[in-house]
Design a protein around this motif. Structure first.
Motif, PDB file in Angstrom:
ATOM      1  N   THR A  77       0.804  -1.227   0.000  1.00  0.00           N
ATOM      2  CA  THR A  77       0.000   0.000   0.000  1.00  0.00           C
ATOM      3  C   THR A  77       0.835   1.274   0.000  1.00  0.00           C
ATOM      4  O   THR A  77       0.348   2.331  -0.407  1.00  0.00           O
ATOM      5  CB  THR A  77      -0.933   0.020   1.217  1.00  0.00           C
ATOM      6  OG1 THR A  77      -0.150  -0.132   2.418  1.00  0.00           O
ATOM      7  CG2 THR A  77      -1.947  -1.118   1.139  1.00  0.00           C
ATOM      8  N   ASN A  78       2.083   1.207   0.456  1.00  0.00           N
ATOM      9  CA  ASN A  78       2.896   2.420   0.512  1.00  0.00           C
ATOM     10  C   ASN A  78       3.463   2.810  -0.846  1.00  0.00           C
ATOM     11  O   ASN A  78       3.892   3.951  -1.046  1.00  0.00           O
ATOM     12  CB  ASN A  78       4.048   2.244   1.514  1.00  0.00           C
ATOM     13  CG  ASN A  78       3.542   2.062   2.928  1.00  0.00           C
ATOM     14  OD1 ASN A  78       2.622   2.750   3.357  1.00  0.00           O
ATOM     15  ND2 ASN A  78       4.131   1.125   3.651  1.00  0.00           N
ATOM     16  N   GLN A  79       3.509   1.847  -1.759  1.00  0.00           N
ATOM     17  CA  GLN A  79       3.990   2.071  -3.135  1.00  0.00           C
ATOM     18  C   GLN A  79       5.407   2.646  -3.149  1.00  0.00           C
ATOM     19  O   GLN A  79       5.700   3.622  -3.841  1.00  0.00           O
ATOM     20  CB  GLN A  79       3.026   2.981  -3.897  1.00  0.00           C
ATOM     21  CG  GLN A  79       1.662   2.339  -4.133  1.00  0.00           C
ATOM     22  CD  GLN A  79       0.768   3.178  -5.003  1.00  0.00           C
ATOM     23  OE1 GLN A  79       0.429   4.311  -4.654  1.00  0.00           O
ATOM     24  NE2 GLN A  79       0.380   2.643  -6.152  1.00  0.00           N
ATOM     25  N   ARG A  80       6.276   1.996  -2.380  1.00  0.00           N
ATOM     26  CA  ARG A  80       7.684   2.393  -2.344  1.00  0.00           C
ATOM     27  C   ARG A  80       8.549   1.151  -2.483  1.00  0.00           C
ATOM     28  O   ARG A  80       8.475   0.227  -1.674  1.00  0.00           O
ATOM     29  CB  ARG A  80       8.023   3.126  -1.047  1.00  0.00           C
ATOM     30  CG  ARG A  80       7.269   4.429  -0.851  1.00  0.00           C
ATOM     31  CD  ARG A  80       7.787   5.200   0.351  1.00  0.00           C
ATOM     32  NE  ARG A  80       6.924   6.349   0.621  1.00  0.00           N
ATOM     33  CZ  ARG A  80       5.971   6.366   1.529  1.00  0.00           C
ATOM     34  NH1 ARG A  80       5.760   5.300   2.279  1.00  0.00           N
ATOM     35  NH2 ARG A  80       5.241   7.445   1.703  1.00  0.00           N
ATOM     36  N   ILE A  81       9.388   1.143  -3.511  1.00  0.00           N
ATOM     37  CA  ILE A  81      10.357   0.075  -3.748  1.00  0.00           C
ATOM     38  C   ILE A  81      11.731   0.637  -3.397  1.00  0.00           C
ATOM     39  O   ILE A  81      12.109   1.710  -3.874  1.00  0.00           O
ATOM     40  CB  ILE A  81      10.350  -0.382  -5.214  1.00  0.00           C
ATOM     41  CG1 ILE A  81       8.924  -0.709  -5.686  1.00  0.00           C
ATOM     42  CG2 ILE A  81      11.289  -1.566  -5.414  1.00  0.00           C
ATOM     43  CD1 ILE A  81       8.269  -1.840  -4.967  1.00  0.00           C
TER      44      ILE A  81
ATOM     45  N   ASN B 271       7.605   0.160 -11.902  1.00  0.00           N
ATOM     46  CA  ASN B 271       6.737   0.528 -13.017  1.00  0.00           C
ATOM     47  C   ASN B 271       5.484  -0.337 -13.056  1.00  0.00           C
ATOM     48  O   ASN B 271       4.378   0.150 -13.295  1.00  0.00           O
ATOM     49  CB  ASN B 271       7.500   0.408 -14.344  1.00  0.00           C
ATOM     50  CG  ASN B 271       8.575   1.469 -14.501  1.00  0.00           C
ATOM     51  OD1 ASN B 271       8.541   2.502 -13.837  1.00  0.00           O
ATOM     52  ND2 ASN B 271       9.536   1.206 -15.369  1.00  0.00           N
ATOM     53  N   ALA B 272       5.659  -1.635 -12.834  1.00  0.00           N
ATOM     54  CA  ALA B 272       4.533  -2.563 -12.912  1.00  0.00           C
ATOM     55  C   ALA B 272       3.519  -2.313 -11.809  1.00  0.00           C
ATOM     56  O   ALA B 272       2.314  -2.493 -12.014  1.00  0.00           O
ATOM     57  CB  ALA B 272       5.034  -4.003 -12.840  1.00  0.00           C
ATOM     58  N   THR B 273       3.985  -1.916 -10.637  1.00  0.00           N
ATOM     59  CA  THR B 273       3.097  -1.724  -9.488  1.00  0.00           C
ATOM     60  C   THR B 273       2.798  -0.258  -9.221  1.00  0.00           C
ATOM     61  O   THR B 273       2.180   0.071  -8.201  1.00  0.00           O
ATOM     62  CB  THR B 273       3.729  -2.345  -8.219  1.00  0.00           C
ATOM     63  OG1 THR B 273       4.996  -1.727  -7.967  1.00  0.00           O
ATOM     64  CG2 THR B 273       3.930  -3.844  -8.401  1.00  0.00           C
ATOM     65  N   GLN B 274       3.242   0.622 -10.130  1.00  0.00           N
ATOM     66  CA  GLN B 274       3.025   2.070  -9.996  1.00  0.00           C
ATOM     67  C   GLN B 274       3.547   2.569  -8.649  1.00  0.00           C
ATOM     68  O   GLN B 274       2.875   3.302  -7.932  1.00  0.00           O
ATOM     69  CB  GLN B 274       1.544   2.409 -10.171  1.00  0.00           C
ATOM     70  CG  GLN B 274       0.996   2.052 -11.556  1.00  0.00           C
ATOM     71  CD  GLN B 274      -0.453   2.450 -11.749  1.00  0.00           C
ATOM     72  OE1 GLN B 274      -1.216   2.518 -10.800  1.00  0.00           O
ATOM     73  NE2 GLN B 274      -0.817   2.728 -12.986  1.00  0.00           N
ATOM     74  N   SER B 275       4.759   2.148  -8.324  1.00  0.00           N
ATOM     75  CA  SER B 275       5.398   2.523  -7.069  1.00  0.00           C
ATOM     76  C   SER B 275       6.563   3.464  -7.327  1.00  0.00           C
ATOM     77  O   SER B 275       7.075   3.559  -8.450  1.00  0.00           O
ATOM     78  CB  SER B 275       5.908   1.272  -6.343  1.00  0.00           C
ATOM     79  OG  SER B 275       4.851   0.387  -6.038  1.00  0.00           O
ATOM     80  N   ASP B 276       6.986   4.175  -6.294  1.00  0.00           N
ATOM     81  CA  ASP B 276       8.153   5.050  -6.379  1.00  0.00           C
ATOM     82  C   ASP B 276       9.413   4.242  -6.081  1.00  0.00           C
ATOM     83  O   ASP B 276       9.435   3.455  -5.132  1.00  0.00           O
ATOM     84  CB  ASP B 276       8.052   6.191  -5.367  1.00  0.00           C
ATOM     85  CG  ASP B 276       6.897   7.137  -5.669  1.00  0.00           C
ATOM     86  OD1 ASP B 276       6.546   7.266  -6.847  1.00  0.00           O
ATOM     87  OD2 ASP B 276       6.354   7.733  -4.710  1.00  0.00           O
ATOM     88  N   LEU B 277      10.446   4.444  -6.891  1.00  0.00           N
ATOM     89  CA  LEU B 277      11.711   3.760  -6.677  1.00  0.00           C
ATOM     90  C   LEU B 277      12.655   4.638  -5.857  1.00  0.00           C
ATOM     91  O   LEU B 277      12.935   5.778  -6.225  1.00  0.00           O
ATOM     92  CB  LEU B 277      12.372   3.409  -8.008  1.00  0.00           C
ATOM     93  CG  LEU B 277      13.770   2.765  -7.911  1.00  0.00           C
ATOM     94  CD1 LEU B 277      13.723   1.481  -7.098  1.00  0.00           C
ATOM     95  CD2 LEU B 277      14.342   2.508  -9.300  1.00  0.00           C
ATOM     96  N   HIS B 278      13.135   4.087  -4.735  1.00  0.00           N
ATOM     97  CA  HIS B 278      14.128   4.738  -3.900  1.00  0.00           C
ATOM     98  C   HIS B 278      15.418   3.938  -3.959  1.00  0.00           C
ATOM     99  O   HIS B 278      15.397   2.725  -4.196  1.00  0.00           O
ATOM    100  CB  HIS B 278      13.654   4.799  -2.441  1.00  0.00           C
ATOM    101  CG  HIS B 278      12.505   5.726  -2.209  1.00  0.00           C
ATOM    102  ND1 HIS B 278      12.609   6.883  -1.456  1.00  0.00           N
ATOM    103  CD2 HIS B 278      11.210   5.675  -2.614  1.00  0.00           C
ATOM    104  CE1 HIS B 278      11.440   7.487  -1.411  1.00  0.00           C
ATOM    105  NE2 HIS B 278      10.572   6.776  -2.099  1.00  0.00           N
ATOM    106  N   LEU B 279      16.548   4.606  -3.709  1.00  0.00           N
ATOM    107  CA  LEU B 279      17.842   3.942  -3.634  1.00  0.00           C
ATOM    108  C   LEU B 279      18.458   4.190  -2.270  1.00  0.00           C
ATOM    109  O   LEU B 279      18.357   5.289  -1.717  1.00  0.00           O
ATOM    110  CB  LEU B 279      18.801   4.472  -4.705  1.00  0.00           C
ATOM    111  CG  LEU B 279      18.531   4.171  -6.165  1.00  0.00           C
ATOM    112  CD1 LEU B 279      19.672   4.695  -7.025  1.00  0.00           C
ATOM    113  CD2 LEU B 279      18.334   2.685  -6.402  1.00  0.00           C
ATOM    114  N   VAL B 280      19.130   3.167  -1.747  1.00  0.00           N
ATOM    115  CA  VAL B 280      19.900   3.312  -0.520  1.00  0.00           C
ATOM    116  C   VAL B 280      21.313   2.809  -0.779  1.00  0.00           C
ATOM    117  O   VAL B 280      21.516   1.825  -1.491  1.00  0.00           O
ATOM    118  CB  VAL B 280      19.267   2.542   0.661  1.00  0.00           C
ATOM    119  CG1 VAL B 280      19.145   1.051   0.356  1.00  0.00           C
ATOM    120  CG2 VAL B 280      20.090   2.749   1.934  1.00  0.00           C
ATOM    121  N   ALA B 281      22.291   3.529  -0.214  1.00  0.00           N
ATOM    122  CA  ALA B 281      23.686   3.117  -0.357  1.00  0.00           C
ATOM    123  C   ALA B 281      24.450   3.530   0.883  1.00  0.00           C
ATOM    124  O   ALA B 281      24.219   4.608   1.451  1.00  0.00           O
ATOM    125  CB  ALA B 281      24.317   3.744  -1.592  1.00  0.00           C
ATOM    126  N   ALA B 282      25.342   2.652   1.315  1.00  0.00           N
ATOM    127  CA  ALA B 282      26.261   2.982   2.412  1.00  0.00           C
ATOM    128  C   ALA B 282      27.627   3.186   1.795  1.00  0.00           C
ATOM    129  O   ALA B 282      28.014   2.471   0.874  1.00  0.00           O
ATOM    130  CB  ALA B 282      26.305   1.856   3.437  1.00  0.00           C
TER     131      ALA B 282
END
Length: 283
Positions: A146-150, A179-190
């Motif tokens: 439900t949060n639509q965040r990848i 794209n398929a789930t209409q979610s926002d793509l976030h990136l994390v990196a250390a």
């Protein structure tokens, strides 16, 4: 995410098929075909007349179970095939089934292992994600995303070609899913605070460019969705996953050549057991 086959691992010992519920959601979003795979071989076949009788009876029972699960999905308009299988080594059987069916993703129910079990690296989930020839989605719960965040975890500490290739695979798979789930793509990196972003990302030197903007440019992600943390990768991933309430975390597990040992165990396996969100692993 292009149309493909989602291989769903059905647990023969449970009535709660968490993986199937997630697979149904993804099939509706993507138009993918579902392949329900159930592998089982009882240790004790003393109640049967022979080994052949045990195998025949077990496969019939598994097929009936799979067909019962497939029926409502087919009525929904989804393409569904089923495959009962007789073997005690279900992990290896899943891997082989991926090849036979051209699976683009394996979907399996999972849960957080605590204490001693958390450190058993031969655990079934780890064995599967090490050997699976395609992306593997470990489903922790069947609630909708439900949060639509990848959230995709990339490694930007070094500039070697193997890390760069794995980062590209991670982001590509995460972008397809978003794209398929209409979610926002976030990136994390250390990263180490001394790392040179231009060298690591292969970009032209720009003194006015921040680390976040360099990563956003490199991977094509909005600047406000790039999350950089200084320190250990495990801690960074856990922190950002919880901070943004990600629905699913995308990780690289088995890299090429010498990276294999570094990525397995050091990050992916530690993170998987400390999160309640779904985890998509790619190779």
């Amino acid at each position: 995410m292009p149309q493909s086959t989602l291989l769903v691992v059905i647990d023969p010992t449970s009535d709660n098929q968490t993986a199937l519920k997630r697979a149904e959601q993804l099939a509706v979003d993507t138009g993918a075909r579902l392949h329900l795979f159930c592998c089982y071989q009882p240790e004790d076949i003393g109640d049967f007349h022979s080994r052949h009788d045990a195998k025949h009876t077990t496969l019939l029972e598994l097929r009936d179970k799979l067909e019962a699960l497939a029926k409502p999905l087919r009525e929904e308009g989804l393409a569904v095939s089923v495959e009962p299988y007789w073997n005690q080594n279900w992990q290896e059987s899943v891997v082989h089934a991926c090849g036979r069916n051209g699976a683009g993703m394996v979907i399996k129910s999972s849960y957080c292992h605590r204490g001693f079990l958390q450190h058993l690296r031969t655990r079934s989930d780890f064995t599967l994600i090490r050997k699976a020839p395609c992306a593997t989605l470990l489903v922790k719960e069947d609630a909708p995303w439900t949060n639509q965040r990848i959230l995709a975890a990339v490694n930007i500490d070094t500039a070697d070609a193997e890390h760069d290739m794995l980062n590209n695979v991670i982001v590509t798979e995460a972008q397809r899913l978003a794209n398929a789930t209409q979610s926002d793509l976030h990136l994390v990196a250390a990263m180490d605070h001394t790392a040179n972003m231009a060298d690591v990302l292969g970009l032209l030197e720009d003194e006015d460019q921040s680390r976040e903007s360099a990563i956003a440019e490199r991977f094509g992600v909005n600047l406000d969705r790039v999350h950089i943390r200084t320190g250990k990768a495990t801690e960074a991933i856990l922190e950002v996953t919880n901070d943004i309430n990600a629905d699913v975390l995308v990780l690289g597990t088995v890299a090429r050549h010498g990276l294999q040992g570094a990525l397995i165990g050091n990050t992916a396996e530690k993170v998987i057991d400390q999160l309640d969100v779904d985890v998509l692993t790619v190779t």
